[in-house]
Motif scaffolding. Structure first.
Motif, PDB file in Angstrom:
ATOM      1  N   GLN A   7      13.570  50.544  50.651  1.00 48.41           N
ATOM      2  CA  GLN A   7      12.576  49.572  50.183  1.00 48.41           C
ATOM      3  C   GLN A   7      12.242  48.557  51.151  1.00 48.41           C
ATOM      4  O   GLN A   7      11.166  48.019  51.203  1.00 48.41           O
ATOM      5  CB  GLN A   7      13.277  48.659  49.030  1.00 48.41           C
ATOM      6  N   LEU A   8      12.847  48.262  52.087  1.00 48.96           N
ATOM      7  CA  LEU A   8      12.738  47.212  53.461  1.00 48.96           C
ATOM      8  C   LEU A   8      12.351  47.719  54.632  1.00 48.96           C
ATOM      9  O   LEU A   8      11.823  46.848  55.294  1.00 48.96           O
ATOM     10  CB  LEU A   8      13.863  46.186  53.126  1.00 48.96           C
ATOM     11  N   ALA A   9      12.926  48.836  55.099  1.00 46.25           N
ATOM     12  CA  ALA A   9      13.102  49.143  56.369  1.00 46.25           C
ATOM     13  C   ALA A   9      13.156  50.677  56.618  1.00 46.25           C
ATOM     14  O   ALA A   9      13.108  51.294  55.724  1.00 46.25           O
ATOM     15  CB  ALA A   9      14.399  48.338  56.982  1.00 46.25           C
ATOM     16  N   ASP A  10      13.445  51.084  57.983  1.00 47.99           N
ATOM     17  CA  ASP A  10      13.594  52.261  58.371  1.00 47.99           C
ATOM     18  C   ASP A  10      14.825  52.399  58.831  1.00 47.99           C
ATOM     19  O   ASP A  10      15.536  51.611  59.812  1.00 47.99           O
ATOM     20  CB  ASP A  10      12.734  52.855  59.358  1.00 47.99           C
ATOM     21  N   GLY A  11      15.891  53.595  58.337  1.00 48.05           N
ATOM     22  CA  GLY A  11      17.172  53.567  58.744  1.00 48.05           C
ATOM     23  C   GLY A  11      17.169  54.748  59.885  1.00 48.05           C
ATOM     24  O   GLY A  11      16.706  55.772  59.437  1.00 48.05           O
ATOM     25  N   VAL A  12      18.155  54.769  60.914  1.00 45.39           N
ATOM     26  CA  VAL A  12      18.344  56.060  61.604  1.00 45.39           C
ATOM     27  C   VAL A  12      19.703  56.082  62.039  1.00 45.39           C
ATOM     28  O   VAL A  12      20.343  54.936  62.207  1.00 45.39           O
ATOM     29  CB  VAL A  12      17.258  55.908  62.843  1.00 45.39           C
ATOM     30  N   GLN A  13      20.345  57.299  62.067  1.00 43.63           N
ATOM     31  CA  GLN A  13      21.896  57.479  62.722  1.00 43.63           C
ATOM     32  C   GLN A  13      21.757  57.505  64.176  1.00 43.63           C
ATOM     33  O   GLN A  13      20.986  58.556  64.431  1.00 43.63           O
ATOM     34  CB  GLN A  13      22.389  58.760  61.720  1.00 43.63           C
ATOM     35  N   LEU A  14      22.532  56.682  64.698  1.00 47.59           N
ATOM     36  CA  LEU A  14      22.585  56.903  66.131  1.00 47.59           C
ATOM     37  C   LEU A  14      23.644  57.554  66.779  1.00 47.59           C
ATOM     38  O   LEU A  14      23.366  58.442  67.564  1.00 47.59           O
ATOM     39  CB  LEU A  14      22.620  55.226  66.843  1.00 47.59           C
ATOM     40  N   ALA A  15      24.722  57.545  66.059  1.00 49.66           N
ATOM     41  CA  ALA A  15      26.077  58.429  66.395  1.00 49.66           C
ATOM     42  C   ALA A  15      26.827  58.534  65.085  1.00 49.66           C
ATOM     43  O   ALA A  15      26.267  58.333  64.054  1.00 49.66           O
ATOM     44  CB  ALA A  15      26.672  57.596  67.514  1.00 49.66           C
ATOM     45  N   ALA A  20      21.036  52.322  62.572  1.00 46.05           N
ATOM     46  CA  ALA A  20      20.432  51.111  63.002  1.00 46.05           C
ATOM     47  C   ALA A  20      19.243  51.098  61.806  1.00 46.05           C
ATOM     48  O   ALA A  20      18.895  52.142  61.316  1.00 46.05           O
ATOM     49  CB  ALA A  20      19.487  51.456  64.406  1.00 46.05           C
ATOM     50  N   VAL A  21      18.987  49.671  61.378  1.00 48.84           N
ATOM     51  CA  VAL A  21      18.072  49.746  60.429  1.00 48.84           C
ATOM     52  C   VAL A  21      17.068  48.695  61.090  1.00 48.84           C
ATOM     53  O   VAL A  21      17.211  47.743  61.629  1.00 48.84           O
ATOM     54  CB  VAL A  21      18.763  48.753  59.214  1.00 48.84           C
ATOM     55  N   LEU A  22      15.743  49.100  61.239  1.00 53.17           N
ATOM     56  CA  LEU A  22      14.604  48.660  61.807  1.00 53.17           C
ATOM     57  C   LEU A  22      13.720  48.083  60.724  1.00 53.17           C
ATOM     58  O   LEU A  22      13.224  48.658  59.911  1.00 53.17           O
ATOM     59  CB  LEU A  22      13.993  49.550  62.583  1.00 53.17           C
ATOM     60  N   LEU A  23      13.578  46.690  60.792  1.00 57.07           N
ATOM     61  CA  LEU A  23      13.117  45.898  59.781  1.00 57.07           C
ATOM     62  C   LEU A  23      11.573  45.622  60.518  1.00 57.07           C
ATOM     63  O   LEU A  23      11.484  45.642  61.758  1.00 57.07           O
ATOM     64  CB  LEU A  23      13.650  44.489  59.737  1.00 57.07           C
ATOM     65  N   PRO A  24      10.495  45.694  59.560  1.00 61.89           N
ATOM     66  CA  PRO A  24       8.914  45.429  60.028  1.00 61.89           C
ATOM     67  C   PRO A  24       8.904  44.370  60.851  1.00 61.89           C
ATOM     68  O   PRO A  24       9.577  43.198  60.491  1.00 61.89           O
ATOM     69  CB  PRO A  24       8.291  45.386  58.707  1.00 61.89           C
ATOM     70  N   HIS A  68      13.738  40.597  67.504  1.00 59.20           N
ATOM     71  CA  HIS A  68      12.771  40.493  68.803  1.00 59.20           C
ATOM     72  C   HIS A  68      11.988  39.270  68.545  1.00 59.20           C
ATOM     73  O   HIS A  68      11.309  39.186  67.456  1.00 59.20           O
ATOM     74  CB  HIS A  68      12.127  41.721  68.847  1.00 59.20           C
ATOM     75  N   GLU A  69      12.040  38.388  69.517  1.00 60.27           N
ATOM     76  CA  GLU A  69      11.217  37.075  69.347  1.00 60.27           C
ATOM     77  C   GLU A  69       9.779  37.451  69.939  1.00 60.27           C
ATOM     78  O   GLU A  69       9.788  38.185  70.899  1.00 60.27           O
ATOM     79  CB  GLU A  69      11.726  35.737  70.120  1.00 60.27           C
ATOM     80  N   GLY A  70       8.725  36.916  69.326  1.00 61.52           N
ATOM     81  CA  GLY A  70       7.426  37.339  69.943  1.00 61.52           C
ATOM     82  C   GLY A  70       7.375  36.708  71.206  1.00 61.52           C
ATOM     83  O   GLY A  70       7.603  35.567  71.582  1.00 61.52           O
ATOM     84  N   GLY A  71       6.712  37.401  71.936  1.00 64.24           N
ATOM     85  CA  GLY A  71       6.646  37.059  73.358  1.00 64.24           C
ATOM     86  C   GLY A  71       7.645  37.410  74.208  1.00 64.24           C
ATOM     87  O   GLY A  71       7.691  36.984  75.596  1.00 64.24           O
ATOM     88  N   SER A  72       8.975  37.885  73.726  1.00 64.64           N
ATOM     89  CA  SER A  72      10.010  38.321  74.540  1.00 64.64           C
ATOM     90  C   SER A  72       9.718  39.504  75.159  1.00 64.64           C
ATOM     91  O   SER A  72       8.991  40.286  75.103  1.00 64.64           O
ATOM     92  CB  SER A  72      11.169  38.698  73.573  1.00 64.64           C
TER      93      SER A  72
END
Length: 95
Positions: A7-15, A20-24, A68-72
């Motif tokens: 509902q909120l993000a994309d999830g992926v299995q790393l190992a 990891a859950v990636l939020l927009p 991730h901060e903008g401009g980083s």
């Protein structure tokens, strides 16, 4: 739990047991912390093993959060490394 993440993000299995859950973009750290708390809440629910009446399994998770901060200048690998460090820090704090 999968419903919550989708509902909120994309999830992926790393190992094997690392995900990891990636939020927009634009989602702040508070939302990330809330999602991490919700995932931990789901994982901490007792699970009864089918066919083994009375056998209960308890699980949990250590969650690391990186934003991730903008401009980083940090790239995806650096962001994942930061989250991994935070996860191990959470894991050692729980011991």
């Amino acid at each position: 739990m999968a419903f919550l993440i989708h509902q909120l993000a994309d999830g992926v299995q790393l190992a094997g047991d690392e995900f990891a859950v990636l939020l927009p973009s634009g989602v702040n750290a508070d939302v990330g912390r809330q999602l991490a708390g919700a995932v931990n809440g789901v994982l901490r629910q007792p699970i009864e093993i089918p066919g083994h009446q009375g056998t209960i399994v308890l699980a949990g998770a250590s969650v690391g959060l990186a934003v991730h901060e903008g401009g980083s200048d940090i790239d995806a690998e650096g962001l994942l490394s930061t989250a991994d460090f935070a996860m191990y820090d959470a894991k050692s704090s729980a011991s």
